[in-house]
Design a protein around this motif. Sequence first.
Motif, PDB file in Angstrom:
ATOM      1  N   LEU A   1      51.110  37.915  43.978  1.00  0.00           N
ATOM      2  CA  LEU A   1      50.389  39.151  42.804  1.00  0.00           C
ATOM      3  C   LEU A   1      49.758  40.332  43.699  1.00  0.00           C
ATOM      4  N   ALA A   2      48.824  39.266  44.168  1.00  0.00           N
ATOM      5  CA  ALA A   2      47.729  40.049  45.020  1.00  0.00           C
ATOM      6  C   ALA A   2      46.465  40.962  43.526  1.00  0.00           C
ATOM      7  N   ILE A   3      46.645  40.460  42.808  1.00  0.00           N
ATOM      8  CA  ILE A   3      45.529  41.440  41.001  1.00  0.00           C
ATOM      9  C   ILE A   3      44.310  41.029  41.687  1.00  0.00           C
ATOM     10  N   PRO A   4      44.363  42.592  41.911  1.00  0.00           N
ATOM     11  CA  PRO A   4      42.458  42.701  42.078  1.00  0.00           C
ATOM     12  C   PRO A   4      41.296  42.152  41.384  1.00  0.00           C
ATOM     13  N   TRP A   5      41.274  41.135  40.791  1.00  0.00           N
ATOM     14  CA  TRP A   5      40.270  40.481  39.568  1.00  0.00           C
ATOM     15  C   TRP A   5      38.701  41.079  40.030  1.00  0.00           C
ATOM     16  N   PRO A   6      38.495  42.108  38.870  1.00  0.00           N
ATOM     17  CA  PRO A   6      36.914  41.830  39.082  1.00  0.00           C
ATOM     18  C   PRO A   6      36.006  41.549  39.023  1.00  0.00           C
ATOM     19  N   ILE A   7      36.274  40.002  38.328  1.00  0.00           N
ATOM     20  CA  ILE A   7      35.452  38.780  38.723  1.00  0.00           C
ATOM     21  C   ILE A   7      36.439  37.968  39.207  1.00  0.00           C
ATOM     22  N   PRO A   8      36.433  36.958  40.665  1.00  0.00           N
ATOM     23  CA  PRO A   8      37.097  36.079  41.250  1.00  0.00           C
ATOM     24  C   PRO A   8      37.634  35.118  40.022  1.00  0.00           C
ATOM     25  N   VAL A   9      38.196  34.823  40.911  1.00  0.00           N
ATOM     26  CA  VAL A   9      39.607  34.119  39.400  1.00  0.00           C
ATOM     27  C   VAL A   9      38.728  32.353  39.337  1.00  0.00           C
ATOM     28  N   ALA A  10      38.478  32.249  40.526  1.00  0.00           N
ATOM     29  CA  ALA A  10      36.931  31.192  40.692  1.00  0.00           C
ATOM     30  C   ALA A  10      35.943  30.528  39.733  1.00  0.00           C
ATOM     31  N   ASP A  11      34.989  32.271  39.989  1.00  0.00           N
ATOM     32  CA  ASP A  11      34.291  32.469  38.650  1.00  0.00           C
ATOM     33  C   ASP A  11      34.684  32.326  37.204  1.00  0.00           C
ATOM     34  N   SER A  12      35.902  32.582  37.195  1.00  0.00           N
ATOM     35  CA  SER A  12      36.015  32.963  35.425  1.00  0.00           C
ATOM     36  C   SER A  12      35.993  31.902  35.109  1.00  0.00           C
ATOM     37  N   VAL A  13      36.320  32.243  33.370  1.00  0.00           N
ATOM     38  CA  VAL A  13      36.125  31.023  32.338  1.00  0.00           C
ATOM     39  C   VAL A  13      38.011  30.737  31.839  1.00  0.00           C
ATOM     40  N   MET A  14      38.570  29.888  32.047  1.00  0.00           N
ATOM     41  CA  MET A  14      39.897  29.892  31.931  1.00  0.00           C
ATOM     42  C   MET A  14      39.802  28.394  31.421  1.00  0.00           C
ATOM     43  N   SER A  15      41.517  28.225  31.226  1.00  0.00           N
ATOM     44  CA  SER A  15      41.452  26.602  30.201  1.00  0.00           C
ATOM     45  C   SER A  15      42.618  25.698  31.453  1.00  0.00           C
ATOM     46  N   GLU A  16      42.663  24.614  31.351  1.00  0.00           N
ATOM     47  CA  GLU A  16      42.975  24.123  32.724  1.00  0.00           C
ATOM     48  C   GLU A  16      44.754  24.365  32.516  1.00  0.00           C
ATOM     49  N   LYS A  17      44.698  24.388  31.353  1.00  0.00           N
ATOM     50  CA  LYS A  17      46.089  25.047  31.744  1.00  0.00           C
ATOM     51  C   LYS A  17      46.578  25.880  32.346  1.00  0.00           C
ATOM     52  N   ASP A  18      45.816  27.157  32.041  1.00  0.00           N
ATOM     53  CA  ASP A  18      46.048  28.412  32.641  1.00  0.00           C
ATOM     54  C   ASP A  18      45.829  27.992  34.436  1.00  0.00           C
ATOM     55  N   ARG A  19      45.104  26.813  34.822  1.00  0.00           N
ATOM     56  CA  ARG A  19      44.948  27.022  36.265  1.00  0.00           C
ATOM     57  C   ARG A  19      45.624  26.223  36.940  1.00  0.00           C
ATOM     58  N   ALA A  20      46.502  25.661  35.989  1.00  0.00           N
ATOM     59  CA  ALA A  20      48.137  24.545  36.672  1.00  0.00           C
ATOM     60  C   ALA A  20      48.785  25.328  36.292  1.00  0.00           C
ATOM     61  N   ASN A  21      49.257  26.692  36.192  1.00  0.00           N
ATOM     62  CA  ASN A  21      50.210  27.494  36.140  1.00  0.00           C
ATOM     63  C   ASN A  21      50.834  27.528  37.206  1.00  0.00           C
ATOM     64  N   PRO A  22      52.094  27.635  38.196  1.00  0.00           N
ATOM     65  CA  PRO A  22      52.819  27.803  38.816  1.00  0.00           C
ATOM     66  C   PRO A  22      52.537  29.013  40.034  1.00  0.00           C
ATOM     67  N   ARG A  23      52.673  29.061  41.339  1.00  0.00           N
ATOM     68  CA  ARG A  23      53.060  30.181  42.076  1.00  0.00           C
ATOM     69  C   ARG A  23      54.223  30.666  41.397  1.00  0.00           C
ATOM     70  N   MET A  24      53.791  32.366  42.048  1.00  0.00           N
ATOM     71  CA  MET A  24      55.644  32.783  41.870  1.00  0.00           C
ATOM     72  C   MET A  24      56.688  32.707  42.868  1.00  0.00           C
ATOM     73  N   ALA A  25      56.249  32.117  43.619  1.00  0.00           N
ATOM     74  CA  ALA A  25      57.729  31.311  44.759  1.00  0.00           C
ATOM     75  C   ALA A  25      57.986  30.166  44.277  1.00  0.00           C
ATOM     76  N   GLU A  26      57.403  29.445  42.628  1.00  0.00           N
ATOM     77  CA  GLU A  26      58.304  28.411  41.804  1.00  0.00           C
ATOM     78  C   GLU A  26      58.246  29.102  40.685  1.00  0.00           C
ATOM     79  N   VAL A  27      58.267  30.033  40.086  1.00  0.00           N
ATOM     80  CA  VAL A  27      58.705  30.427  39.009  1.00  0.00           C
ATOM     81  C   VAL A  27      60.078  30.705  38.959  1.00  0.00           C
ATOM     82  N   GLU A  28      61.160  30.369  38.014  1.00  0.00           N
ATOM     83  CA  GLU A  28      62.140  30.616  37.596  1.00  0.00           C
ATOM     84  C   GLU A  28      62.294  31.829  36.620  1.00  0.00           C
TER      85      GLU A  28
END
Length: 463
Positions: A148-175
């Motif tokens: 996706l190459a989304i240019p997040w201003p703050i790295p995703v690794a440093d973001s506050v996220m839910s565990e569910k969102d961190r486990a979302n699939p990659r685009m290649a796996e999305v139906e």
Amino acid sequence: MRVDSTDIPGLLLVHLDVHEDARGWFKENWQRRKLTDLGFPDLGPVQHNVAHNHRRGTLRGVHAEPWDKLISVVTGRVFGAYVDLRAGDSFGRVVTVEADPSVAVLVPRGVGNAYQTLEDDTSYSYLVNDHWSPDATYVAVDAADPALAIPWPIPVADSVMSEKDRANPRMAEVEPMPVRRPMVLGANGQLGRALADAFPDARQVTRDDVDLTDPAAVAALPWRDTDVVLNAAAYTAVDAAETADGRRAAWAANASLSAALARLAREHRCTLVHYSTDYVFDGTTGGPDGHTEDEPLSPLGVYAQSKAAGDLAVGMARRHYVLRTSWVVGDGHNFVRTMQRLAADGVSPAVVDDQVGRLTFTDELVRATRHLLDTEAPYGTYNVSNSGEPTSWHDVAREVFRRSGRDESDVSPTSTAAYGQEMGQGRQLAPRPSNSVLNLSKIRAVGFEPEDAMTALERYLRR
């Protein structure tokens, strides 16, 4: 206000007027009339959600739901990212925007929404046009997917996220989320078959599949995944409708079903296309060019009355087209095929000559339907028939005989009264309108030119 389109079809940016003074600020976040005047879809919101985020760097998403939503910042600033997760050419396309309270975004069904807060105590508003449901189809994707190459201003690794969102699939796996598609009701009738052929991706619903007089069965159809409902289902046994059983069946199919469809189409934001009849008029009025769409209804028999009630019910759907037609001819049992068979069998029939109208071939009804939908013509009622000089049933029968190699004088004229007396044989026959000519000015005004009925008849007989 200003509305801008984006690279994702249907994803719109709304620039809002924010009025600020020493007290703070005020904005109109959703103003139906102003936005629809700018070409914005009539959202029809039913639910309002607000998410408050304590910390800068909170990241929510990417989530796509089976409804549209207008999202906006209430306080603070966000970096928004939108990913098209719908099946189609734009699948995987990304649009990003930095938003404060002056920007709102319309996110259409199937487009993933995500945002990252750029300030502490940021609140985010969702105005949605369907109620949340656990059994709805949801699609999500990993916000950090390199594809996706989304240019997040703050790295995703440093973001506050839910565990569910961190486990979302990659685009290649999305139906991909399936696009909404049409549904044809009554798909095994003359008109239904023609509509099914013209809308090959449509769901086809027949009476064998679903009891369309059962409200629960109709409500259980896949409404969330439907954008246009083509209602070709009807009780058309005009004379049988005069019996006790026929009366109940006619009202169930022609009136009660229409009311249910209008309610469901309104609830699920579908466009409802409904097919009506010249029988809603008694045939005693109509100007020199025929009955107009706004002429008061004056149905004679039970069938006519049930169809008139259906017309009124369909008008309750926000997005509706009623195609009022006459003397329908298609693939199946109809007057033209009957006359063609009689001509081939050497029969010389008597045919009524005091009922006047125009033939309507199902391919013409389909063509008009396509035109109204494709051009996004104003919703409402449209008369649709083939064009040309009005004829009687006797005239049509003579033309069929002539084109079938029989002498047209083999068809003799008779009156409606005499025909009814001969055919009734103790049964009650329904009254017929003597004038079934429909004025075609309105459908012409939106750019549709009906084909001449005799030209269409010649092609039909050749087939």
